[in-house]
Motif scaffolding. Sequence first.
Motif, PDB file in Angstrom:
ATOM      1  N   THR A   1      26.254  38.683  16.612  1.00 53.23           N
ATOM      2  CA  THR A   1      25.684  39.125  17.882  1.00 53.23           C
ATOM      3  C   THR A   1      26.683  39.945  18.686  1.00 53.23           C
ATOM      4  OG1 THR A   1      24.192  37.215  17.973  1.00 53.23           O
ATOM      5  CG2 THR A   1      24.646  38.353  20.050  1.00 53.23           C
ATOM      6  N   THR A   2      27.954  39.558  18.631  1.00 54.25           N
ATOM      7  CA  THR A   2      28.983  40.317  19.343  1.00 54.25           C
ATOM      8  C   THR A   2      29.091  41.736  18.793  1.00 54.25           C
ATOM      9  OG1 THR A   2      30.248  38.319  19.838  1.00 54.25           O
ATOM     10  CG2 THR A   2      31.435  40.397  19.958  1.00 54.25           C
ATOM     11  N   LEU A   3      29.040  41.892  17.466  1.00 57.15           N
ATOM     12  CA  LEU A   3      29.072  43.224  16.868  1.00 57.15           C
ATOM     13  C   LEU A   3      27.895  44.066  17.337  1.00 57.15           C
ATOM     14  CD1 LEU A   3      30.129  42.746  13.125  1.00 57.15           C
ATOM     15  CD2 LEU A   3      31.334  44.055  14.878  1.00 57.15           C
ATOM     16  N   VAL A   4      26.705  43.458  17.344  1.00 59.58           N
ATOM     17  CA  VAL A   4      25.506  44.182  17.762  1.00 59.58           C
ATOM     18  C   VAL A   4      25.597  44.569  19.237  1.00 59.58           C
ATOM     19  CG1 VAL A   4      23.028  43.916  18.208  1.00 59.58           C
ATOM     20  CG2 VAL A   4      23.977  43.238  15.998  1.00 59.58           C
ATOM     21  N   LYS A   5      26.074  43.661  20.077  1.00 54.91           N
ATOM     22  CA  LYS A   5      26.192  43.956  21.510  1.00 54.91           C
ATOM     23  C   LYS A   5      27.169  45.097  21.765  1.00 54.91           C
ATOM     24  CE  LYS A   5      24.949  39.471  23.515  1.00 54.91           C
ATOM     25  NZ  LYS A   5      25.441  38.297  24.294  1.00 54.91           N
ATOM     26  N   MET A   6      28.235  45.162  20.981  1.00 54.21           N
ATOM     27  CA  MET A   6      29.184  46.267  21.143  1.00 54.21           C
ATOM     28  C   MET A   6      28.566  47.581  20.686  1.00 54.21           C
ATOM     29  SD  MET A   6      32.976  44.686  20.295  1.00 54.21           S
ATOM     30  CE  MET A   6      32.570  43.999  18.690  1.00 54.21           C
ATOM     31  N   LEU A   7      27.818  47.553  19.587  1.00 51.98           N
ATOM     32  CA  LEU A   7      27.147  48.758  19.103  1.00 51.98           C
ATOM     33  C   LEU A   7      26.169  49.299  20.141  1.00 51.98           C
ATOM     34  CD1 LEU A   7      26.359  50.765  16.824  1.00 51.98           C
ATOM     35  CD2 LEU A   7      24.685  49.055  16.075  1.00 51.98           C
ATOM     36  N   LEU A   8      25.457  48.381  20.807  1.00 48.81           N
ATOM     37  CA  LEU A   8      24.437  48.781  21.781  1.00 48.81           C
ATOM     38  C   LEU A   8      25.015  49.070  23.162  1.00 48.81           C
ATOM     39  CD1 LEU A   8      21.645  46.220  20.793  1.00 48.81           C
ATOM     40  CD2 LEU A   8      21.767  48.647  20.197  1.00 48.81           C
ATOM     41  N   GLY A   9      26.309  48.872  23.322  1.00 52.53           N
ATOM     42  CA  GLY A   9      26.949  49.180  24.592  1.00 52.53           C
ATOM     43  C   GLY A   9      26.798  48.102  25.650  1.00 52.53           C
ATOM     44  N   PHE A  10      26.326  46.916  25.255  1.00 53.85           N
ATOM     45  CA  PHE A  10      26.196  45.817  26.214  1.00 53.85           C
ATOM     46  C   PHE A  10      27.571  45.288  26.630  1.00 53.85           C
ATOM     47  CE2 PHE A  10      21.894  44.562  24.129  1.00 53.85           C
ATOM     48  CZ  PHE A  10      21.290  45.651  24.732  1.00 53.85           C
ATOM     49  N   ILE A  11      28.500  45.279  25.669  1.00 51.32           N
ATOM     50  CA  ILE A  11      29.881  44.891  25.937  1.00 51.32           C
ATOM     51  C   ILE A  11      30.795  45.890  25.231  1.00 51.32           C
ATOM     52  CG2 ILE A  11      29.405  42.417  26.231  1.00 51.32           C
ATOM     53  CD1 ILE A  11      30.289  41.984  23.345  1.00 51.32           C
ATOM     54  N   ARG A  12      32.064  45.915  25.617  1.00 52.90           N
ATOM     55  CA  ARG A  12      33.005  46.853  25.014  1.00 52.90           C
ATOM     56  C   ARG A  12      34.019  46.110  24.153  1.00 52.90           C
ATOM     57  NH1 ARG A  12      34.346  51.741  29.291  1.00 52.90           N
ATOM     58  NH2 ARG A  12      32.158  52.341  29.651  1.00 52.90           N
ATOM     59  N   PRO A  13      34.459  46.737  23.073  1.00 57.61           N
ATOM     60  CA  PRO A  13      35.476  46.087  22.239  1.00 57.61           C
ATOM     61  C   PRO A  13      36.807  45.987  22.966  1.00 57.61           C
ATOM     62  CG  PRO A  13      35.103  48.347  21.509  1.00 57.61           C
ATOM     63  CD  PRO A  13      34.065  48.065  22.548  1.00 57.61           C
ATOM     64  N   SER A  14      37.580  44.960  22.626  1.00 55.23           N
ATOM     65  CA  SER A  14      38.934  44.842  23.173  1.00 55.23           C
ATOM     66  C   SER A  14      39.846  45.897  22.558  1.00 55.23           C
ATOM     67  CB  SER A  14      39.489  43.439  22.891  1.00 55.23           C
ATOM     68  OG  SER A  14      38.639  42.439  23.416  1.00 55.23           O
ATOM     69  N   ASN A  15      39.625  46.171  21.274  1.00 52.34           N
ATOM     70  CA  ASN A  15      40.379  47.209  20.555  1.00 52.34           C
ATOM     71  C   ASN A  15      39.477  47.828  19.502  1.00 52.34           C
ATOM     72  OD1 ASN A  15      43.287  47.019  21.536  1.00 52.34           O
ATOM     73  ND2 ASN A  15      42.924  44.891  20.941  1.00 52.34           N
ATOM     74  N   GLY A  16      39.858  49.019  19.054  1.00 55.02           N
ATOM     75  CA  GLY A  16      39.090  49.686  18.018  1.00 55.02           C
ATOM     76  C   GLY A  16      38.032  50.618  18.585  1.00 55.02           C
TER      77      GLY A  16
END
Length: 239
Positions: A43-58
């Motif tokens: 779910t975290t990967l999907v949320k980052m892809l959709l722009g709901f949250i931002r990655p800490s790095n990468g």
Amino acid sequence: MISFTSVTKQYGSNATLAVNNVSLTISKGEHFALLGPNGAGKTTLVKMLLGFIRPSNGTITLDGVPCSDPLSRSGIGYLPENIRIPQYLSGLQFLVRQAVLSGMHAEEYGKRINDIVALVGMKDSFRAKVKTYSKGMLQRIGLASAILTGTKVLVLDEPQSGLDPIGIRDVRSIMEGLRQTGVTIILNSHLLSEVEKTCDTAAIINKGAIVLSNNIRDLSASGETLEDMFVRIIGGAHA
């Protein structure tokens, strides 16, 4: 179409990494399954892809556009596992709202909505109020919404949840039909037998890290089912 490069997500300075140095590439038109136990980081990967949250790095890009840019979300359709729709809306009203929010014009979404509700088996019910829908009908109208806006990429989180065997078969058929349109699909599902039938590639994530990523046919060539492989790998990882 989609690229994760050395992506890490940590929610607190002392917290365990939710996603740990993940790199993945998903090609245009590919049907990609993201698998893993609950809490693995899917779910975290999907949320980052959709722009709901931002990655800490990468970095994460979609069709060459960084996912930090709202333009990257143009042409993405998303079906969450537990879709919630205002009860006072009809299925049609919900779909029109989704289309307008995505930037479509009436002449564009009018016929498209009619075609899609027929595709997902809601032609006779999409004008009824959402409050009258069963769980399976909610899934179908949610899938219709994702297809409506997902002209480039569909992110489907347990799309067959709540569906009877006919509904599960229908979703499988819809996904196969979408191959002809070149739409890229990211599927998150616990129905591993369906993943084997509908996806090209699968990646297994556990404790935030990718532990396996391969072509479904190559995985099947070993004679081991995807379910058996999943249990063996995740069971060992939890031992």
